[in-house]
Scaffold this motif. Structure first.
Motif, PDB file in Angstrom:
ATOM      1  N   ASP A 212      21.721  14.354 -63.141  1.00  0.00           N
ATOM      2  CA  ASP A 212      22.277  13.033 -63.442  1.00  0.00           C
ATOM      3  C   ASP A 212      21.216  11.975 -63.177  1.00  0.00           C
ATOM      4  OD1 ASP A 212      24.785  13.470 -64.381  1.00  0.00           O
ATOM      5  OD2 ASP A 212      25.817  13.174 -62.462  1.00  0.00           O
ATOM      6  N   THR A 213      21.231  10.915 -63.972  1.00  0.00           N
ATOM      7  CA  THR A 213      20.332   9.798 -63.693  1.00  0.00           C
ATOM      8  C   THR A 213      20.929   9.005 -62.545  1.00  0.00           C
ATOM      9  OG1 THR A 213      19.748   9.741 -66.023  1.00  0.00           O
ATOM     10  CG2 THR A 213      19.179   7.809 -64.694  1.00  0.00           C
ATOM     11  N   VAL A 214      20.120   8.795 -61.521  1.00  0.00           N
ATOM     12  CA  VAL A 214      20.628   8.131 -60.331  1.00  0.00           C
ATOM     13  C   VAL A 214      20.865   6.650 -60.610  1.00  0.00           C
ATOM     14  CG1 VAL A 214      20.113   7.547 -57.925  1.00  0.00           C
ATOM     15  CG2 VAL A 214      19.428   9.779 -58.850  1.00  0.00           C
ATOM     16  N   ASP A 215      22.057   6.184 -60.248  1.00  0.00           N
ATOM     17  CA  ASP A 215      22.345   4.746 -60.286  1.00  0.00           C
ATOM     18  C   ASP A 215      23.342   4.438 -59.181  1.00  0.00           C
ATOM     19  OD1 ASP A 215      24.886   5.453 -61.144  1.00  0.00           O
ATOM     20  OD2 ASP A 215      24.515   5.000 -63.254  1.00  0.00           O
ATOM     21  N   ALA A 216      24.002   3.298 -59.232  1.00  0.00           N
ATOM     22  CA  ALA A 216      24.857   2.883 -58.117  1.00  0.00           C
ATOM     23  C   ALA A 216      26.025   3.836 -57.877  1.00  0.00           C
ATOM     24  CB  ALA A 216      25.376   1.468 -58.348  1.00  0.00           C
ATOM     25  N   THR A 217      26.422   4.588 -58.921  1.00  0.00           N
ATOM     26  CA  THR A 217      27.574   5.474 -58.745  1.00  0.00           C
ATOM     27  C   THR A 217      27.246   6.936 -59.037  1.00  0.00           C
ATOM     28  OG1 THR A 217      28.276   4.927 -61.001  1.00  0.00           O
ATOM     29  CG2 THR A 217      29.328   3.697 -59.208  1.00  0.00           C
ATOM     30  N   HIS A 218      25.982   7.271 -59.274  1.00  0.00           N
ATOM     31  CA  HIS A 218      25.603   8.659 -59.553  1.00  0.00           C
ATOM     32  C   HIS A 218      24.457   9.111 -58.661  1.00  0.00           C
ATOM     33  CE1 HIS A 218      27.717   7.570 -63.258  1.00  0.00           C
ATOM     34  NE2 HIS A 218      27.991   8.869 -63.366  1.00  0.00           N
ATOM     35  N   SER A 219      24.528  10.367 -58.272  1.00  0.00           N
ATOM     36  CA  SER A 219      23.441  10.959 -57.493  1.00  0.00           C
ATOM     37  C   SER A 219      23.269  12.394 -57.967  1.00  0.00           C
ATOM     38  CB  SER A 219      23.811  10.926 -56.010  1.00  0.00           C
ATOM     39  OG  SER A 219      22.932  11.755 -55.286  1.00  0.00           O
ATOM     40  N   ALA A 220      22.029  12.888 -57.963  1.00  0.00           N
ATOM     41  CA  ALA A 220      21.784  14.247 -58.442  1.00  0.00           C
ATOM     42  C   ALA A 220      22.274  15.290 -57.433  1.00  0.00           C
ATOM     43  CB  ALA A 220      20.297  14.445 -58.723  1.00  0.00           C
ATOM     44  N   VAL A 221      22.408  14.889 -56.190  1.00  0.00           N
ATOM     45  CA  VAL A 221      23.007  15.752 -55.160  1.00  0.00           C
ATOM     46  C   VAL A 221      24.215  14.997 -54.628  1.00  0.00           C
ATOM     47  CG1 VAL A 221      22.661  16.943 -52.972  1.00  0.00           C
ATOM     48  CG2 VAL A 221      20.723  16.611 -54.529  1.00  0.00           C
ATOM     49  N   ALA A 317      34.379   7.854 -50.364  1.00  0.00           N
ATOM     50  CA  ALA A 317      33.813   7.085 -49.240  1.00  0.00           C
ATOM     51  C   ALA A 317      33.521   5.649 -49.671  1.00  0.00           C
ATOM     52  CB  ALA A 317      32.539   7.756 -48.734  1.00  0.00           C
ATOM     53  N   MET A 318      33.061   5.486 -50.928  1.00  0.00           N
ATOM     54  CA  MET A 318      32.732   4.140 -51.422  1.00  0.00           C
ATOM     55  C   MET A 318      33.974   3.272 -51.522  1.00  0.00           C
ATOM     56  SD  MET A 318      29.899   5.272 -54.229  1.00  0.00           S
ATOM     57  CE  MET A 318      29.491   3.666 -54.935  1.00  0.00           C
ATOM     58  N   VAL A 319      35.076   3.879 -51.953  1.00  0.00           N
ATOM     59  CA  VAL A 319      36.325   3.110 -52.039  1.00  0.00           C
ATOM     60  C   VAL A 319      36.845   2.825 -50.626  1.00  0.00           C
ATOM     61  CG1 VAL A 319      38.704   3.129 -52.846  1.00  0.00           C
ATOM     62  CG2 VAL A 319      36.889   4.090 -54.284  1.00  0.00           C
ATOM     63  N   LEU A 320      36.767   3.856 -49.777  1.00  0.00           N
ATOM     64  CA  LEU A 320      37.301   3.749 -48.414  1.00  0.00           C
ATOM     65  C   LEU A 320      36.607   2.635 -47.630  1.00  0.00           C
ATOM     66  CD1 LEU A 320      39.446   5.389 -46.959  1.00  0.00           C
ATOM     67  CD2 LEU A 320      37.667   6.965 -46.200  1.00  0.00           C
ATOM     68  N   HIS A 321      35.269   2.552 -47.776  1.00  0.00           N
ATOM     69  CA  HIS A 321      34.508   1.605 -46.958  1.00  0.00           C
ATOM     70  C   HIS A 321      33.933   0.453 -47.772  1.00  0.00           C
ATOM     71  CE1 HIS A 321      34.870   4.423 -43.668  1.00  0.00           C
ATOM     72  NE2 HIS A 321      34.356   5.385 -44.403  1.00  0.00           N
ATOM     73  N   GLN A 322      34.366   0.324 -49.030  1.00  0.00           N
ATOM     74  CA  GLN A 322      33.848  -0.747 -49.904  1.00  0.00           C
ATOM     75  C   GLN A 322      32.321  -0.739 -49.932  1.00  0.00           C
ATOM     76  OE1 GLN A 322      35.748  -2.745 -52.024  1.00  0.00           O
ATOM     77  NE2 GLN A 322      37.253  -1.214 -51.425  1.00  0.00           N
ATOM     78  N   ILE A 323      31.729   0.435 -50.149  1.00  0.00           N
ATOM     79  CA  ILE A 323      30.271   0.572 -50.249  1.00  0.00           C
ATOM     80  C   ILE A 323      29.866   0.271 -51.687  1.00  0.00           C
ATOM     81  CG2 ILE A 323      28.361   2.216 -50.089  1.00  0.00           C
ATOM     82  CD1 ILE A 323      30.129   3.688 -47.935  1.00  0.00           C
ATOM     83  N   ASP A 324      28.831  -0.560 -51.859  1.00  0.00           N
ATOM     84  CA  ASP A 324      28.517  -1.038 -53.208  1.00  0.00           C
ATOM     85  C   ASP A 324      27.567  -0.123 -53.969  1.00  0.00           C
ATOM     86  OD1 ASP A 324      26.322  -1.495 -51.662  1.00  0.00           O
ATOM     87  OD2 ASP A 324      25.978  -3.559 -52.315  1.00  0.00           O
TER      88      ASP A 324
END
Ligand code: DAH
Length: 340
Positions: A212-221, A317-324
């Motif tokens: 996956d191309t890494v961006d604010a909501t994607h990670s390769a791992v 986790a992003m929704v739970l802790h409002q991580i951007d």
């Protein structure tokens, strides 16, 4: 009556005085441990087989017969006195030794402690823990599978045909031996069902990999938690209720929406979005287990139905802790991590 050679009697008395003096002053200058060794040396010196007392007694043979009992008695008296003095000094020193040790090892519980930086659970791990807790509360058992996987368990058994376009969305790293890094935790479904008969209720956390191309909501791992339930008579209503109960247990009141979707291993399938920073964020895929999947593990699809879902842990986790930004979860910035 023969007279005793004065020197034998004198020798015994001198010997006793000598020894008693040497013993008495041992503890003045030496530590108990060293003094104890000296006590033993003095014992050898005076009472040992080749010690001074033995040497003096060697002269007994030259005594007149009549004098022997008296000198013999004196020799015994000296021997016993020395033995006693040695024993006493040894006991005293041993007590002193223990006292010294106790004093040295005293623990002052009122002393200030040594500072140790406190670690804490990473937000990804605490999210996984929370998810597992919720499903264990619903009667699910934790299961696991390998991160390095065969094409069969990651794709074929899950009804991804060799040239199916669904594989395009899950491209990954292929290893030289033909194995791959799993693209989802759905491999655990197959591995578990192969080894267990229905009914099934499992929850399986783990790491996944994608090109996956890494961006604010994607990670390769990234991480997923998979759930699978198989039984007689399970319906889509059970799936929807389970997902809803789960999301509410995790987030409390938060807007969610089910969207129809497609996965090769479920029919029908859906994706579920949660409100995050003013927009919808997809947090899981789910559906009713496709009969093809049951066939590949030897379950009879005429008897059993089941539902499955895969949650993206980072997204939760992003929704739970409002991580951007998903990348904050990986770059080990203590200013970020200390907030949890
Ligand atoms: N494995 C899917 C993915 O990674 C997610 C998923 C969808 C898991 C549907 C499931 C399911 O168990 O039923 O995109």
């Amino acid at each position: 009556m023969t007279t005793l050679p004065p020197n034998l009697e004198e020798q015994l008395i001198a010997l006793r005085q000598d020894a008693e003096q040497a013993l008495a002053h041992l503890a003045d200058t030496l530590t108990p441990t060293v003094a104890l060794e000296q006590v033993e040396q003095l014992r050898v010196k005076y009472l040992g087989k080749k010690g001074q007392l033995a040497q003096v007694l060697g002269g007994m043979g030259k005594l007149a017969v009549g004098d022997r009992p008296r000198i013999g008695a004196l020799a015994n008296e000296v021997k016993e006195a020395l033995q006693q003095a040695l024993d006493q000094q040894r006991a005293t020193l041993q007590t002193a030794q223990i006292q010294a040790q106790l004093a040295a090892e005293t623990l002052d519980v009122t002393m200030p402690g040594v500072y140790a930086a406190q670690g804490r659970v990473h937000p990804l791990n605490s999210t996984i823990d929370q998810v597992l807790d919720i499903f264990m509360g619903l009667g699910y058992t934790v299961a696991q599978g390998p991160e390095m996987e065969t094409d069969y368990y990651n794709f074929q058994a899950l009804n991804f045909l060799p040239d199916h376009p669904a594989r395009d969305m899950q491209d990954t790293l292929y290893l030289p031996d033909g194995n791959l890094l799993r693209t989802h935790t759905s491999n655990v479904q197959i591995r578990y069902m192969e080894n267990n008969d229905p009914p099934v209720r499992i929850v399986a956390p783990g790491r996944c990999y994608r090109r996956d191309t890494v961006d604010a909501t994607h990670s390769a791992v990234f991480h997923q938690v998979e759930i699978l339930a198989v039984d007689e008579g399970l319906t889509f209503t059970d799936l929807k209720g389970t997902v809803k109960v789960f999301l509410e247990a995790l987030f409390g009141e938060v807007p969610i929406r089910f969207r129809p979707s497609y996965f090769p291993f479920t029919e029908p399938s859906a994706e579920v979005d949660v409100q995050w920073k003013g927009r919808w964020l997809e947090v899981l895929g789910c559906g009713m287990v496709d009969p093809h999947v049951f066939k590949s593990v030897g379950y009879d699809p005429e008897i059993y139905t089941g539902f499955a879902a895969g949650f993206g842990v980072e997204r939760l986790a992003m929704v739970l802790h409002q991580i951007d930004d998903i990348r904050r979860l990986y770059n080990s910035d203590l200013r970020f991590l200390r907030q949890f």
